[in-house]
Write a protein that holds these residues in place. Structure first.
Motif, PDB file in Angstrom:
ATOM      1  N   UNK A 111       0.830  -1.204   0.000  1.00  0.00           N
ATOM      2  CA  UNK A 111       0.000   0.000   0.000  1.00  0.00           C
ATOM      3  C   UNK A 111       0.866   1.256   0.000  1.00  0.00           C
ATOM      4  N   UNK A 112       1.950   1.219   0.749  1.00  0.00           N
ATOM      5  CA  UNK A 112       2.895   2.341   0.763  1.00  0.00           C
ATOM      6  C   UNK A 112       3.427   2.598  -0.643  1.00  0.00           C
ATOM      7  N   UNK A 113       3.891   1.542  -1.290  1.00  0.00           N
ATOM      8  CA  UNK A 113       4.489   1.701  -2.612  1.00  0.00           C
ATOM      9  C   UNK A 113       3.484   2.259  -3.623  1.00  0.00           C
ATOM     10  N   UNK A 114       2.266   1.757  -3.603  1.00  0.00           N
ATOM     11  CA  UNK A 114       1.246   2.215  -4.544  1.00  0.00           C
ATOM     12  C   UNK A 114       0.991   3.716  -4.397  1.00  0.00           C
ATOM     13  N   UNK A 115       0.830   4.167  -3.170  1.00  0.00           N
ATOM     14  CA  UNK A 115       0.539   5.581  -2.935  1.00  0.00           C
ATOM     15  C   UNK A 115       1.748   6.463  -3.213  1.00  0.00           C
ATOM     16  N   UNK A 116       2.926   6.018  -2.820  1.00  0.00           N
ATOM     17  CA  UNK A 116       4.131   6.801  -3.082  1.00  0.00           C
ATOM     18  C   UNK A 116       4.340   6.992  -4.579  1.00  0.00           C
ATOM     19  N   UNK A 117       4.134   5.941  -5.350  1.00  0.00           N
ATOM     20  CA  UNK A 117       4.359   6.042  -6.796  1.00  0.00           C
ATOM     21  C   UNK A 117       3.333   6.964  -7.460  1.00  0.00           C
ATOM     22  N   UNK A 118       2.133   7.005  -6.922  1.00  0.00           N
ATOM     23  CA  UNK A 118       1.099   7.853  -7.514  1.00  0.00           C
ATOM     24  C   UNK A 118       1.250   9.320  -7.099  1.00  0.00           C
ATOM     25  N   UNK A 119       1.514   9.550  -5.811  1.00  0.00           N
ATOM     26  CA  UNK A 119       1.533  10.920  -5.305  1.00  0.00           C
ATOM     27  C   UNK A 119       2.914  11.576  -5.369  1.00  0.00           C
ATOM     28  N   UNK A 120       3.972  10.757  -5.204  1.00  0.00           N
ATOM     29  CA  UNK A 120       5.339  11.291  -5.231  1.00  0.00           C
ATOM     30  C   UNK A 120       6.197  10.408  -6.143  1.00  0.00           C
ATOM     31  N   UNK A 121       5.910  10.388  -7.439  1.00  0.00           N
ATOM     32  CA  UNK A 121       6.646   9.490  -8.350  1.00  0.00           C
ATOM     33  C   UNK A 121       8.143   9.776  -8.340  1.00  0.00           C
ATOM     34  N   UNK A 122       8.919   8.699  -8.339  1.00  0.00           N
ATOM     35  CA  UNK A 122      10.375   8.798  -8.333  1.00  0.00           C
ATOM     36  C   UNK A 122      10.909   7.565  -9.039  1.00  0.00           C
ATOM     37  N   UNK A 123      11.868   7.746  -9.910  1.00  0.00           N
ATOM     38  CA  UNK A 123      12.399   6.625 -10.694  1.00  0.00           C
ATOM     39  C   UNK A 123      12.925   5.506  -9.815  1.00  0.00           C
ATOM     40  N   UNK A 124      13.458   5.832  -8.646  1.00  0.00           N
ATOM     41  CA  UNK A 124      14.052   4.799  -7.799  1.00  0.00           C
ATOM     42  C   UNK A 124      12.991   3.814  -7.298  1.00  0.00           C
ATOM     43  N   UNK A 125      11.732   4.248  -7.237  1.00  0.00           N
ATOM     44  CA  UNK A 125      10.673   3.356  -6.777  1.00  0.00           C
ATOM     45  C   UNK A 125      10.383   2.252  -7.791  1.00  0.00           C
ATOM     46  N   UNK A 126      10.821   2.455  -9.036  1.00  0.00           N
ATOM     47  CA  UNK A 126      10.624   1.418 -10.049  1.00  0.00           C
ATOM     48  C   UNK A 126      11.378   0.142  -9.704  1.00  0.00           C
ATOM     49  N   UNK A 127      12.410   0.269  -8.889  1.00  0.00           N
ATOM     50  CA  UNK A 127      13.173  -0.910  -8.462  1.00  0.00           C
ATOM     51  C   UNK A 127      12.261  -1.923  -7.786  1.00  0.00           C
ATOM     52  N   UNK A 128      11.260  -1.418  -7.070  1.00  0.00           N
ATOM     53  CA  UNK A 128      10.405  -2.298  -6.279  1.00  0.00           C
ATOM     54  C   UNK A 128       9.251  -2.892  -7.088  1.00  0.00           C
ATOM     55  N   UNK A 129       9.254  -2.645  -8.392  1.00  0.00           N
ATOM     56  CA  UNK A 129       8.271  -3.281  -9.277  1.00  0.00           C
ATOM     57  C   UNK A 129       8.676  -4.711  -9.613  1.00  0.00           C
TER      58      UNK A 129
END
Length: 232
Positions: A111-129
């Motif tokens: 849930x954290x990842x979903x909201x972070x990617x939508x509200x505060x997108x950052x390329x580094x979060x793509x690692x967790x895909x």
């Protein structure tokens, strides 16, 4: 690790408040981390016993390890070692001692990842895909704090405060305690939060370990508890 640049933007501070707010949609309110069984069994019956239980978890149990995972993720970003994040996330996900702790961590982290990617997108979060890099809240927030240049001396205590405050909220509902007693409990845990944060800045994954046996036993027993308000 020290804060070489103690100045950071008001925007970064607001983001930190948002990520750690009780209103953040990660479902944390529905988990008690085994507290529900501990209350039913009589191990937690008042403010003092709640404080003692949470301080032990913070200093010697799950909270201790969460602080290490947070600081290691923060280091991965500040030291340009983001390629190490998948291994760190995998280790953090595998560290859960019970099935309920694993469920609690996995659902909140997703849930954290979903909201972070939508509200505060950052390329580094793509690692967790990548399925091989499971999202873990402590790792995600360590990464985002570093990316926003929030000093670790602010970010880590704030993260641990949020961790403790959520469990105090569960304790307030379960014992039950009054809202004022809940604030007294949080105030009593301030020094433990600061101490655990300061120690964690000198630790690495080699220091991981837990002596929080009762918390894990409580989690195991909670899975079979007849009447439950919380999911863990």
């Amino acid at each position: 690790m020290t804060d070489e640049n103690p100045e950071y933007s008001a925007l970064a501070f607001i983001r930190l408040l948002s990520w750690l707010s009780p209103s953040f949609p990660n479902g944390a309110y529905s988990y008690s981390h085994g507290l529900e069984w501990a209350v039913e069994a009589g191990y937690i019956s008042d403010r003092r016993s709640l404080i003692e239980w949470l301080e032990a978890d913070l200093c010697y149990g799950s909270g201790r390890n969460e602080a290490i995972f947070f600081i290691e993720a923060y280091r991965c970003v500040t030291e340009a070692a983001e390629n190490q994040l998948p291994h760190l996330a995998e280790l953090a996900a595998a560290s859960r001692g019970t099935s309920e702790f694993a469920l609690e961590a996995a659902q909140q982290s997703s849930a954290y990842l979903t909201t972070l990617r939508r509200a505060w997108p950052d390329r580094v979060l793509d690692i967790f895909s990548d399925p091989k890099c499971p999202p873990v809240s402590a790792v995600l927030l360590g990464v985002c704090s570093a990316r926003s240049q929030i000093p670790v001396g602010i970010a880590l205590p704030a993260f641990l405060h949020s961790y403790v405050a959520n469990l105090v909220s569960a304790g307030v509902r379960l014992v039950p305690l009054g809202q004022t007693d809940g604030q007294f409990a949080i105030a009593a845990l301030e020094q433990a939060i600061l101490s655990r944060s300061e120690i964690a800045t000198r630790e690495t994954v080699d220091d991981l370990g837990s002596a929080g046996v009762m918390a894990e036993l409580a989690s195991i027993a909670h899975e079979l508890q007849y009447t439950r308000l919380f999911r863990s």
